[in-house]
Motif scaffolding. Structure first.
Motif, PDB file in Angstrom:
ATOM      1  N   THR A  87       0.876  -1.164   0.004  1.00 16.36           N
ATOM      2  CA  THR A  87      -0.073  -0.008  -0.136  1.00 16.36           C
ATOM      3  C   THR A  87       0.881   1.273   0.004  1.00 16.36           C
TER       4      THR A  87
ATOM      5  N   ASN B  70       0.448   3.754  -3.225  1.00 18.98           N
ATOM      6  CA  ASN B  70      -0.080   5.122  -2.690  1.00 18.98           C
ATOM      7  C   ASN B  70       1.032   6.013  -3.235  1.00 18.98           C
ATOM      8  N   ASP B  71       2.284   6.007  -2.965  1.00 16.71           N
ATOM      9  CA  ASP B  71       3.373   6.757  -3.159  1.00 16.71           C
ATOM     10  C   ASP B  71       3.754   6.881  -4.676  1.00 16.71           C
TER      11      ASP B  71
END
Length: 207
Positions: free
Chosen positions: A91, A95-96
């Protein structure tokens, strides 16, 4: 008892049998080659990385468990990591950066020359598995692709390609797990039951 339900069972079973028989008729030697390569790399201190999405993620985790714990014989644990198991890592990367990078960044972090990456994709085109295969090649990690349909780009990036040329995802998955079980069984065979057969490969000799 519903005849339609019976017919659905019959069709699915027959599709699975046809796919399994066709694959192993054409690719038994390639399965043996892949298992022997895994055994050689493990004998040299390498590890097996595995990745896939959905059902293929489950297959990756299943096979990592077989390598680490045991398959059919009691023997020392073998080094294997399923890249789909660390939710915090996945995640964070998703996400990044991108979901397409969730496996490749792990390969960059963990993969070393002498390791093996098994990339599993029933379509042969999963972007995150494809990027993992690219990262593996850049890191000097051997790539083994378990794919379906025409194999796609993942088959083309595989040092050893194990393509199940069926169109139905569930059927491809059923053959994939049979292949995976044989990779475990044959790796055990070469490492613990017939280690002499590995000697020429460990010495760098060719057949």
């Amino acid at each position: 008892m519903s005849e339609e339900a019976r017919e659905r069972v019959r069709q699915h079973v027959e599709a699975g049998l046809r796919a399994r028989e066709a694959f192993f008729a054409a690719h038994t030697d390639t399965v043996i080659e892949a298992a022997r390569a895994i055994a050689v790399n493990l004998a040299r201190g390498g590890k097996v990385l595995l990745c896939g999405n959905g059902g293929s993620a489950a297959d990756a985790q299943h096979l990592a468990g077989e390598f680490i714990n045991r398959f059919k014989i009691d023997r020392p644990p073998l080094a294997a990591i399923a890249l789909s198991t660390d939710s915090s890592v996945m995640t964070a990367i998703g996400n990044d950066f991108s979901f397409d990078d969730i496996f490749s960044k792990q390969v960059q972090a963990l993969g070393r020359p002498g390791d093996v990456l098994i990339g599993i994709s029933t379509s042969g085109g999963s972007a995150n598995v494809l990027r993992a295969m690219e990262a593996a090649r850049a890191a000097g990690v051997m790539t083994i692709g378990l794919t379906g349909r025409d194999g796609g780009a993942i088959a083309r990036l595989s040092d050893i390609s194990l393509n199940v040329s069926a169109q139905i995802t569930a059927v491809v998955q059923e053959v994939h797990i049979a292949i995976g079980h044989l990779l475990c069984e044959l790796a055990d065979y070469y490492l613990f039951e017939n280690a002499l057969a590995l000697a020429p490969y460990l010495e760098g000799a060719q057949e």
